[in-house]
Design a protein around this motif. Structure first.
Motif, PDB file in Angstrom:
ATOM      1  N   LEU A 109      44.937  35.722  41.178  1.00  0.00           N
ATOM      2  CA  LEU A 109      43.789  35.711  40.268  1.00  0.00           C
ATOM      3  C   LEU A 109      44.115  34.919  38.999  1.00  0.00           C
ATOM      4  N   VAL A 110      45.319  35.123  38.477  1.00  0.00           N
ATOM      5  CA  VAL A 110      45.740  34.399  37.279  1.00  0.00           C
ATOM      6  C   VAL A 110      45.796  32.903  37.571  1.00  0.00           C
ATOM      7  N   GLU A 111      46.380  32.544  38.716  1.00  0.00           N
ATOM      8  CA  GLU A 111      46.505  31.139  39.098  1.00  0.00           C
ATOM      9  C   GLU A 111      45.131  30.471  39.158  1.00  0.00           C
ATOM     10  N   CYS A 112      44.177  31.124  39.800  1.00  0.00           N
ATOM     11  CA  CYS A 112      42.822  30.564  39.914  1.00  0.00           C
ATOM     12  C   CYS A 112      42.099  30.583  38.566  1.00  0.00           C
ATOM     13  N   PHE A 113      42.308  31.636  37.819  1.00  0.00           N
ATOM     14  CA  PHE A 113      41.626  31.787  36.531  1.00  0.00           C
ATOM     15  C   PHE A 113      41.963  30.628  35.589  1.00  0.00           C
ATOM     16  N   PHE A 114      43.194  30.113  35.706  1.00  0.00           N
ATOM     17  CA  PHE A 114      43.616  29.012  34.839  1.00  0.00           C
ATOM     18  C   PHE A 114      43.611  27.668  35.558  1.00  0.00           C
ATOM     19  N   GLY A 115      42.785  27.577  36.612  1.00  0.00           N
ATOM     20  CA  GLY A 115      42.545  26.277  37.230  1.00  0.00           C
ATOM     21  C   GLY A 115      43.335  25.969  38.467  1.00  0.00           C
ATOM     22  N   GLY A 116      44.201  26.856  38.916  1.00  0.00           N
ATOM     23  CA  GLY A 116      44.980  26.622  40.122  1.00  0.00           C
ATOM     24  C   GLY A 116      44.177  26.891  41.383  1.00  0.00           C
ATOM     25  N   GLU A 117      44.844  26.769  42.517  1.00  0.00           N
ATOM     26  CA  GLU A 117      44.178  26.933  43.809  1.00  0.00           C
ATOM     27  C   GLU A 117      44.342  28.339  44.384  1.00  0.00           C
ATOM     28  N   GLY A 118      45.206  29.149  43.765  1.00  0.00           N
ATOM     29  CA  GLY A 118      45.376  30.515  44.253  1.00  0.00           C
ATOM     30  C   GLY A 118      46.207  30.629  45.497  1.00  0.00           C
ATOM     31  N   GLY A 119      47.130  29.671  45.702  1.00  0.00           N
ATOM     32  CA  GLY A 119      48.002  29.720  46.868  1.00  0.00           C
ATOM     33  C   GLY A 119      49.133  30.712  46.669  1.00  0.00           C
ATOM     34  N   GLU A 120      50.199  30.504  47.417  1.00  0.00           N
ATOM     35  CA  GLU A 120      51.358  31.383  47.268  1.00  0.00           C
ATOM     36  C   GLU A 120      51.932  31.213  45.860  1.00  0.00           C
ATOM     37  N   VAL A 121      52.082  32.323  45.162  1.00  0.00           N
ATOM     38  CA  VAL A 121      52.593  32.306  43.803  1.00  0.00           C
ATOM     39  C   VAL A 121      53.986  32.912  43.797  1.00  0.00           C
ATOM     40  N   THR A 122      54.936  32.175  43.261  1.00  0.00           N
ATOM     41  CA  THR A 122      56.309  32.672  43.207  1.00  0.00           C
ATOM     42  C   THR A 122      56.406  33.832  42.225  1.00  0.00           C
ATOM     43  N   ALA A 123      56.899  34.966  42.699  1.00  0.00           N
ATOM     44  CA  ALA A 123      57.019  36.148  41.844  1.00  0.00           C
ATOM     45  C   ALA A 123      58.228  36.013  40.938  1.00  0.00           C
ATOM     46  N   LEU A 136      29.985  46.470  49.135  1.00  0.00           N
ATOM     47  CA  LEU A 136      30.853  46.238  47.990  1.00  0.00           C
ATOM     48  C   LEU A 136      31.640  44.941  48.163  1.00  0.00           C
ATOM     49  N   ALA A 137      32.159  44.697  49.364  1.00  0.00           N
ATOM     50  CA  ALA A 137      32.936  43.482  49.628  1.00  0.00           C
ATOM     51  C   ALA A 137      32.096  42.230  49.413  1.00  0.00           C
ATOM     52  N   ASP A 138      30.861  42.235  49.898  1.00  0.00           N
ATOM     53  CA  ASP A 138      29.978  41.065  49.741  1.00  0.00           C
ATOM     54  C   ASP A 138      29.713  40.769  48.269  1.00  0.00           C
ATOM     55  N   GLU A 139      29.380  41.808  47.513  1.00  0.00           N
ATOM     56  CA  GLU A 139      29.044  41.604  46.111  1.00  0.00           C
ATOM     57  C   GLU A 139      30.294  41.274  45.291  1.00  0.00           C
ATOM     58  N   LEU A 140      31.432  41.877  45.644  1.00  0.00           N
ATOM     59  CA  LEU A 140      32.668  41.592  44.929  1.00  0.00           C
ATOM     60  C   LEU A 140      33.088  40.135  45.135  1.00  0.00           C
ATOM     61  N   ALA A 141      32.860  39.594  46.319  1.00  0.00           N
ATOM     62  CA  ALA A 141      33.182  38.192  46.573  1.00  0.00           C
ATOM     63  C   ALA A 141      32.406  37.279  45.628  1.00  0.00           C
ATOM     64  N   ASP A 142      31.124  37.562  45.439  1.00  0.00           N
ATOM     65  CA  ASP A 142      30.301  36.741  44.543  1.00  0.00           C
ATOM     66  C   ASP A 142      30.803  36.819  43.105  1.00  0.00           C
ATOM     67  N   HIS A 143      31.069  38.028  42.621  1.00  0.00           N
ATOM     68  CA  HIS A 143      31.476  38.198  41.229  1.00  0.00           C
ATOM     69  C   HIS A 143      32.878  37.627  40.974  1.00  0.00           C
ATOM     70  N   THR A 144      33.778  37.794  41.955  1.00  0.00           N
ATOM     71  CA  THR A 144      35.135  37.264  41.780  1.00  0.00           C
ATOM     72  C   THR A 144      35.128  35.741  41.819  1.00  0.00           C
ATOM     73  N   SER A 145      34.296  35.169  42.680  1.00  0.00           N
ATOM     74  CA  SER A 145      34.179  33.710  42.730  1.00  0.00           C
ATOM     75  C   SER A 145      33.704  33.164  41.393  1.00  0.00           C
ATOM     76  N   THR A 146      32.764  33.860  40.769  1.00  0.00           N
ATOM     77  CA  THR A 146      32.289  33.449  39.444  1.00  0.00           C
ATOM     78  C   THR A 146      33.392  33.574  38.406  1.00  0.00           C
ATOM     79  N   MET A 147      34.184  34.621  38.501  1.00  0.00           N
ATOM     80  CA  MET A 147      35.253  34.862  37.541  1.00  0.00           C
ATOM     81  C   MET A 147      36.294  33.737  37.556  1.00  0.00           C
ATOM     82  N   VAL A 148      36.714  33.306  38.747  1.00  0.00           N
ATOM     83  CA  VAL A 148      37.807  32.335  38.844  1.00  0.00           C
ATOM     84  C   VAL A 148      37.325  30.921  39.137  1.00  0.00           C
ATOM     85  N   GLN A 149      35.992  30.756  39.288  1.00  0.00           N
ATOM     86  CA  GLN A 149      35.421  29.442  39.579  1.00  0.00           C
ATOM     87  C   GLN A 149      36.002  28.838  40.859  1.00  0.00           C
TER      88      GLN A 149
END
Length: 218
Positions: free
Chosen positions: A127-141, A62-75
């Motif tokens: 996920l939101v950060e990456c989805f909209f073009g960010g790098e997915g680093g630390e996100v301020t809550a 599941l982890a292997d396949e989820l990595a592929d699908h999530t990478s596609t989702m957030v580019q």
């Protein structure tokens, strides 16, 4: 043609006599007789109740396949690790992981009962950060302990990907049909199991570069 030494009837009688002990059988150690010896069945081998090798293999797949699908989702390149498998009571699970989550209850016929997917708030925001073009680093809550409508939409998209990936990875074992029932952000409002029931918590670590967040399947 050589005549038979023993007739078929005599052979059958001889075999019957050997089997019931009426005819002694000689070997290098002297005569032996057919007998029934008592056999004591020993105690069962100890079973490690918290070891689930097949489930762990399913988690790795599941982890292997989820990595592929999530990478596609957030580019972006996303890595997923099946991190921990823990057996605890449901009340302990809620107490331990009761921080802000996007929590989805679902059924997965032919399996009985309900299951739960929890996506921690930091993972939702990455996920939101990456989805909209960010790098997915630390996100301020944000100061408020809540998820925005946009964050909920991306979390819902990821949860749908997770459940469809679960179906794909489990196909070698059984034909699961995961179907979401409801989504919450407060585990206190989620009714999946009685508090004293023991449940299996499967933890997955999602890595965006050097930053890690967690989701859990229970």
């Amino acid at each position: 043609m050589t005549e038979k030494v023993l007739s078929d009837e005599e052979k059958e009688a001889l075999l019957e006599g050997v089997s019931n002990g009426a005819v002694e059988v000689h070997g290098s150690g002297g005569p032996s007789y057919a007998s029934v010896k008592p056999f004591e069945i020993g105690p069962r081998s100890r079973i490690v109740s918290d070891s689930f090798p097949r489930l762990q293999l399913l988690d790795y797949q599941l982890a292997d396949e989820l990595a592929d699908h999530t990478s596609t989702m957030v580019q972006k390149d996303v890595k997923v690790l099946a991190a921990e498998l823990e057996v605890i009571t449901y009340s302990e699970f809620v107490q331990k992981h009761g921080e802000l989550n996007y929590a989805v209850t679902f059924v997965a016929p032919p399996m009985d009962g309900r299951a739960l997917l929890t996506i921690e708030a930091p993972l939702v925001r990455q996920l939101v950060e990456c989805f909209f073009g960010g790098e997915g680093g630390e996100v301020t809550a944000p100061s408020e302990n809540a998820l925005t409508d946009g964050e909920l939409s991306v979390a819902r998209l990821f949860s749908n990907i997770f459940l469809s990936t679960l179906k794909e990875s489990a196909v070698a074992i059984c034909d699961l049909s995961p179907e979401p029932i409801a989504a919450h952000t407060n585990l206190d409002l989620v009714e999946v199991s009685a508090g004293s029931d023991r449940v299996i918590s499967n933890e997955f670590e999602i890595a965006f570069g050097g930053h890690h967040s967690t989701c859990r399947l229970m």
